[in-house]
Write a protein that holds these residues in place. Structure first.
Motif, PDB file in Angstrom:
ATOM      1  N   TYR A  91       1.052  -1.511   0.354  1.00 16.13           N
ATOM      2  CA  TYR A  91       0.209   0.088  -0.295  1.00 16.13           C
ATOM      3  C   TYR A  91       0.627   1.157   0.041  1.00 16.13           C
ATOM      4  O   TYR A  91       1.895   1.509   0.503  1.00 16.13           O
ATOM      5  N   TYR A  92       0.729   2.291  -1.067  1.00 22.37           N
ATOM      6  CA  TYR A  92       0.879   3.588  -1.192  1.00 22.37           C
ATOM      7  C   TYR A  92      -0.244   4.172  -0.217  1.00 22.37           C
ATOM      8  O   TYR A  92      -0.922   5.086  -0.285  1.00 22.37           O
ATOM      9  N   TYR A  93       0.719   5.562   0.574  1.00 21.59           N
ATOM     10  CA  TYR A  93       0.217   6.693   1.562  1.00 21.59           C
ATOM     11  C   TYR A  93       0.812   7.688   0.485  1.00 21.59           C
ATOM     12  O   TYR A  93       1.711   8.311   1.746  1.00 21.59           O
ATOM     13  N   PRO A  94       0.682   8.659   0.093  1.00 21.94           N
ATOM     14  CA  PRO A  94       1.063   9.787  -0.143  1.00 21.94           C
ATOM     15  C   PRO A  94       0.849  11.095   1.144  1.00 21.94           C
ATOM     16  O   PRO A  94       1.205  11.759   1.617  1.00 21.94           O
ATOM     17  N   ASN A 102       4.424  10.164   1.761  1.00 15.69           N
ATOM     18  CA  ASN A 102       5.374   8.868   0.838  1.00 15.69           C
ATOM     19  C   ASN A 102       5.134   7.697   1.524  1.00 15.69           C
ATOM     20  O   ASN A 102       6.356   7.002   1.398  1.00 15.69           O
ATOM     21  N   LYS A 161       3.799  10.804  -5.020  1.00 17.42           N
ATOM     22  CA  LYS A 161       3.337  10.863  -6.443  1.00 17.42           C
ATOM     23  C   LYS A 161       3.656   9.030  -7.428  1.00 17.42           C
ATOM     24  O   LYS A 161       4.549   9.045  -8.313  1.00 17.42           O
ATOM     25  N   LYS A 179      -1.242  -0.666  -4.208  1.00 14.16           N
ATOM     26  CA  LYS A 179      -2.532  -0.180  -4.030  1.00 14.16           C
ATOM     27  C   LYS A 179      -2.298   1.215  -3.486  1.00 14.16           C
ATOM     28  O   LYS A 179      -1.742   0.959  -2.488  1.00 14.16           O
ATOM     29  N   LEU A 180      -3.381   1.984  -3.905  1.00 14.47           N
ATOM     30  CA  LEU A 180      -3.019   3.394  -3.123  1.00 14.47           C
ATOM     31  C   LEU A 180      -4.374   2.990  -1.442  1.00 14.47           C
ATOM     32  O   LEU A 180      -4.980   2.212  -1.922  1.00 14.47           O
TER      33      LEU A 180
END
Length: 530
Positions: A91-94, A102, A161, A179-180
């Protein structure tokens, strides 16, 4: 003097003659010992933790060949050339309240025998259209000593990003999907439901779904396999906003040039902790509170009108509280064979309580945790876990058919008496009204016509669990708790849907070789298997 000299010469000759057979015997013994130990490094033997194993000849320990190892001796602390890692999800966390900007979190299962996982790292490379950044991801384990594979989370921070995520070792990289993370949820409380295997107990689901709906929670349900009519029924509930459905895949290594032990067999309950962790990571930024329940775990708030109020108040009692721990009290109930006969009034009227309590289930503030185990995380200070004494989970593990079939009651190692739970009359009426409303929905009612009216797989799995998990303590074997060896006879009249995906293996890398899946889908070809 001459005779003394001759005597010394004879002694010398005698020693030479005696030394030859001794050396020969010693060399034969070393040759036999080396072969009997296979390719094990002699230093590994003295560094391995002792385990009680059945009396099987060490000649049966398999040689190290590419692919899966079948080890009849169950000596699973054998060291291998590399540790194999299956990436469950990434998982990606902005932006994240706890993880920073990020952030990347990898949810994985790792062969943890070769390394001290807590002191290891993954090398992560993140990139966007203009920048690439390498970083070390710190590992955190939810493993148990009884199992070779441990549920492991790795956290790090990367580029803005994020477009591409890779894992690197000694200059070699593989790209993995990510995944976001969710930033919104339909409800502030999420109940993560443990993976369902050959599931058919739709009555228990209806109780859980309508109780959770009444008290303000969304169910997030993981499915490995399920009777297809039950699956269609759940899909209608998903459309109504009661639940979300997610894949829970079997772990597979597409290929490997080195040996490995099968991960599904050698992970605690086939990595149930990994499913809970995936749910935690999905909703980490979207939910106020997250509970980790079995489908059979029904929680009736005893003081407050909603889960949100209940959890908020209990956490507010002590600022250091990191989780709420609810004990499970075992129950049985009589279930209806058809949806037309299903009534919450009847369920409550047939509920019977046991005085026996099982392991508990936890509720957390998601920003405080990055991983979770089956009954809470090992990565918290136990003094900060608040055990709830004036409320408990109504664990409805034993659904009885109306004829009260002996096949199930004989498995129960508990005496049941009158129902001891407390439910407010207004809640009972509201839940019954909601069930009546949903039964009047044409799509729900249509899907319910094919639901099973009698059990087929539940008695098989229940008996197998009892044999494997509850009676294993009487033997000298210490095995990873698991139902993978349960044999399921297929029934032509009972069809199942099963989770599936495309599986990939990265090229050989040391010390970790990575495997993952992508493009999950539902399959009707696999059958009713775990």
């Amino acid at each position: 003097m001459a005779s003394l000299r001759q005597f010394r010469i004879n002694i010398f000759r005698y020693r030479k003659c005696l030394l030859f057979p001794v050396v020969t015997i010693l060399m034969l013994f070393m040759y036999y010992y080396k072969n009997s130990m296979g390719d094990r490094n002699i230093t590994d033997v003295f560094h391995e933790k002792p385990k009680i194993v059945p009396k099987v000849s060490r000649n049966s320990i398999p040689k190290l060949l590419p692919g899966v190892l079948n080890d009849p001796t169950r000596i699973l602390n054998r060291k291998l050339p590399v540790s194999h890692v299956y990436i469950v999800s990434a998982y990606y966390y902005p932006h994240s309240q706890a993880l920073g900007k990020n952030a990347v979190v990898l949810n994985s299962i790792v062969d943890s025998v070769n390394f001290n996982i807590e002191k290891s790292t993954f090398n992560v490379v993140g990139s966007n259209e203009t920048q690439e950044k390498s970083s070390s991801a710190i590992l955190q384990s939810e493993g148990t000593d009884a199992c070779r594979y441990a549920s492991v989370v790795a956290t790090t921070n990367t580029v803005d990003k994020l477009k591409k995520l890779q894992l690197e070792s000694e200059g070699s990289t593989i790209e993995i999907p990510f995944k976001l993370a969710r930033y919104s949820a339909p409800k502030p409380v999420i109940i993560c439901i443990a993976p369902q295997y050959v599931a058919e107990q739709w009555q228990i689901f209806m109780i859980q779904a309508h109780v959770a709906h009444r008290f303000g929670a969304l169910l997030h349900i993981y499915i490995t396999s399920m009777v297809d009519s039950y699956f269609k029924f759940l899909k209608e509930y998903e459309r109504q906003g009661y639940i979300t459905i997610d894949f829970w895949l079997r772990m597979k290594f597409a290929e490997s040039v080195t040996s490995y032990f099968e991960p599904n067999v050698n992970a605690e309950f086939k990595n149930q902790a990994g499913a809970y962790t995936d749910c935690l990571l999905q909703y980490k930024e979207a939910a106020k509170y997250i509970a980790f329940f079995e489908m059979e775990d029904i929680l009736f708030p005893t003081i407050y009108p909603s889960y949100l109020r209940e959890f908020h108040t209990r956490f507010s009692l002590d600022a250091n509280t990191s989780s709420l721990y609810y004990l499970r009290e075992k129950h049985e109930f009589v279930k209806s064979p058809h949806i037309l006969e299903f009534s919450f009034y009847d369920v409550l009227g047939s509920l019977r309580s046991s005085t026996k309590f099982g392991y508990g289930a936890v509720v957390v503030k998601p920003y405080l945790h990055n991983s979770i185990g089956i009954s809470g995380t090992r990565n918290e200070i136990l003094e900060n876990r608040q055990t709830i004494h004036n409320s408990h989970i109504t664990h409805i593990q034993w659904p009885l058919e109306k004829n009260r079939n002996k096949e199930i009651t004989e498995l129960v190692e508990a005496d049941f008496g009158p129902f001891t739970g407390k439910i407010r009359p207004a809640d009972i009426i509201a839940i019954e009204k909601d069930i009546t409303r949903i039964k009047g929905n044409p799509e729900i009612f249509s899907a319910a016509q094919e639901l099973p009216s009698a059990d087929y797989y539940f008695p098989i799995i229940s008996q197998c669990k009892k044999n494997i998990l509850f009676f294993e303590s009487e033997s000298n074997e210490r095995k990873c708790p698991n139902t993978e060896s349960c044999e399921l006879s297929q029934n032509e009249d009972v069809k199942c849907v099963h989770s599936n995906a495309e599986y990939f293996s990265g090229h050989h890398m040391e010390p970790f070789t990575f495997h993952f899946s992508n493009n999950s889908f539902w399959s009707y070809e696999i059958g009713c298997y775990q």
